[in-house]
Scaffold this motif. Structure first.
Motif: not given
Length: 659
Positions: A258-261, A325-328
């Motif tokens: 659900d979360k990356d960093f 989620k999968s931040p760009h």
């Protein structure tokens, strides 16, 4: 493959949105033409530097007109002016894996002083063969390209600190450090693969680049980044995805969490560790190519060492902030207080507060560690969330008035929202599927505002069709009022990724008009027609040639033999603005040259057959441009035809016995 409910919803939304966009005429205001019209002889308000994507180049447009002013050759050979073909510029494209004539250019960054664009340099990244280039904005030339060791794809680059102390580059693909061989499976990925953040030091006077140090991070994909500014100056923030550490089918396997960093790097602390001798020297090999302004020639240097820092050992160097989620995009507002993470698969936009982030570290408000790096509790650093902003948030820029503008790829729109209360204020469609967006100065302490430009991935019905491949698209919107207003479409080259823009007055008056011929230190310069000559050195023939309206000197050359390496060193004697001369010779295997006034440039030609080879000026320069031509006689190998040359057949004629 089973689609997630979120993706299904996104696809449905896109379908609905696409239906709305079949007619776009109503989206353009009645005064749009007047607001973008720049009368003949008048200048645009802004320079807009736009990435050339898979062309490897950078394009320069005027805003608000959208007129293409120039294509800057950077990471790809350019037949228009011989970049990468001339002997002087070939070294610019050298790498540790040989001469690379074509790359993929994504992001740009204008140099800054005190957090504002200063108009000195433009930095560009090569995504495939990891490199960073520095372009001088007086001559609009690529002056320097440095390769990045331990990097598997240079997507998160180039991004600058607020006084251009560093250009930062993060790896897209994790790879084994040292490019060691490794099995391709998830277990090996977790054990052997690493991402790196490279800090390229910039000399404040010359702009000269050097890889100051690298931070070795766990295996994951670093995506985009921004430096802190103001209170957060000294920190750098990267978005990440694939923190699942998958090596295959990332479409699914890198979207599990659900979360990356957001990776927060304390680069001031890194400087302290380097100064204290905590960095480790690592053997490596990478190229550093520089173009000398005095002799108009590039050289390559091979560097065999880099300093590295390990955050698992240096615990206060790097922290991780969970981000859905999968931040760009990872963007910092003009105050330096707020950090915006844009999760491609998230249905909200999280905004983090720098002061809360610092307090979380002081309070040790950690939820654990990831590969030995502290992970801060999400709520401890969170300022708030923008709810239901759109689908597929990618990038955010700012207008300096407390407003943020975020691009949404899936719902194909720009959304304006308030940083203070996180309320959505306005939204406009883009045509179609926007990627990056750019507010002039939108990444600085003092945005210029006025416009936001969308750089779109799909063009469809915007221009006259040109077969399967259509022109790329940018769209200019006014942000002067409460509501955004579409003003203009204009086509771009390659695939436009990120762009930067700067007021014209910061650049135009410093523009180089010509190079002083008296200061030309090229080893093969002919500073006047009396200095022209032809020399044979074994099987090499060096032609010291001049070009001035409207003749080439010499224009008749004999004594060249099949298989000779003929070097035409062309010096443009003009000392006037906008009078380049070109040079081309029949059957040359490379492109022609384009030589600026006062400059010397070299074309190498190896004739394979005897005969008479015409050469000529390729850039229309005068009424008698067509007469600016000559001949080279090529004789069979071993011929006794003496080496001789002339222009006009009088005093300049000389004869030299062939060696």
């Amino acid at each position: 493959m089973k689609l997630s409910p979120l993706l299904l919803a996104a696809a449905a939304a896109l379908t609905v949105q696409s239906c709305k966009m079949k007619s776009t005429e109503s989206a353009v205001g009645g005064d749009a033409a007047a607001r973008t019209y720049v009368a003949p002889g008048k200048y645009d308000e802004l320079y807009n530097f736009v990435s050339g994507g898979f062309s490897g180049q950078v394009a320069v447009y005027g805003l608000p007109s959208g007129r293409l002013l120039k294509v800057l050759p950077v990471f790809s050979v350019n037949p228009e002016n011989g970049y990468g073909y001339s002997e002087e510029t070939k070294p610019m494209l050298n790498t540790s894996h040989g001469f690379v004539p074509w790359d993929d250019q994504h992001h740009l960054a204008l140099s800054q002083t005190n957090g504002e664009h200063d108009g000195r340099w433009l930095f560009a990244n090569a995504n495939n063969s990891p490199r960073v280039a520095r372009i001088d904005l007086k001559a609009f030339k690529t002056m320097e390209i440095i390769e990045l060791p331990n990097s598997g794809g240079n997507h998160s680059s180039p991004f600058l600190t607020e006084n251009t102390e560093y250009v930062i580059a993060g790896t897209r693909f994790s790879v084994p450090v040292g490019n060691a061989e490794s099995p391709l499976d998830n277990a090996s990925y977790k054990k052997n693969f690493k991402s790196t953040a490279s800090f390229i030091g910039i000399d404040k006077n010359s702009g000269h680049m050097n890889v100051a140090f690298q931070i070795i991070l766990p295996g994951m994909d670093l995506d985009l980044s921004r430096a802190g500014k103001g209170p957060s100056h000294g920190w750098f923030f990267f978005s990440t995805y694939n923190t699942e550490q998958a090596s295959t089918l990332l479409e699914v396997n890198a979207s599990q969490k659900d979360k990356d960093f957001i990776v927060a790097v304390n680069w001031k602390k890194a400087e302290e560790y380097v100064k204290a001798g905590k960095a480790k020297k690592m053997a490596t090999e990478y190229y550093h190519n520089t173009f000398n302004e005095e002799n108009h020639t590039a050289t390559s240097e091979i560097i065999k060492e880099v300093l590295t820092l390990d955050p698992e050992e240096l615990k206060d160097l790097v922290y991780l902030i969970p981000c859905p989620k999968s931040p760009h995009g990872c963007d910092v507002d003009p105050s330096g207080e707020y950090i915006v993470g844009s999760g491609k698969l998230a249905a909200l936009i999280p905004v983090f507060a720098f002061q809360k982030f610092v307090k979380a570290i002081e309070d040790k408000a950690f939820e654990g560690e990831y590969n030995g790096i502290p992970v801060i509790k999400y709520e401890a650093a969170l300022h708030g969330e923008v709810q239901k902003p759109g689908l597929g948030p990618l990038h955010t820029e700012f207008d300096g008035k407390g407003n943020a503008y975020t691009s949404f790829f899936v719902s194909s729109e720009i959304v304006k929202w308030s940083i203070k209360d996180l309320k959505v204020l306005d939204r406009v469609p883009t045509y179609y599927s926007i990627g990056h967006l750019m507010v002039p100065g939108g990444d600085t302490k003092k945005p210029y505002g006025k416009y936001v430009v969308a750089y779109n991935k799909i063009t469809k019905d915007r221009y006259l069709p040109t077969g399967p491949e259509l022109a790329q698209s940018a769209q200019l919107y006014s942000i002067e009022g409460d509501k955004m207003q579409l003003l203009l479409d204009f086509p771009t080259i390659g695939e436009p990724h990120y762009a930067q823009a700067i007021p014209a007055e910061k650049i135009k008056d410093q523009s180089v008009k010509f190079f002083d011929i008296a200061k030309n230190k090229h080893p093969y310069v002919a500073a006047g027609e009396k200095a022209t000559k032809v020399e044979r050195k074994g099987n090499q023939v060096h032609v010291y040639m001049t070009a001035i309206r409207s003749h080439l000197t010499p224009d008749n050359i004999e004594g060249v033999q099949v298989g000779d390496e003929v070097y035409f060193h062309i010096t443009n004697l003009e000392q006037d603005w906008d009078i380049p001369h070109g040079f081309a010779i029949k059957h040359a295997a490379t492109a022609e040259l384009l030589v600026m006034p006062g400059e010397t440039s070299t074309l190498k030609f190896i004739p394979t057959q005897p005969g008479v080879y015409p050469f000529y000026c390729t850039d229309f320069c005068s009424a008698l441009h067509q007469e600016m031509q000559g001949y080279m006689r090529v004789s069979p190998k071993g011929s006794n035809v003496p080496l001789k040359w002339h222009t006009g057949g009088t005093d300049s004629t000389a004869a030299v016995a062939a060696k």
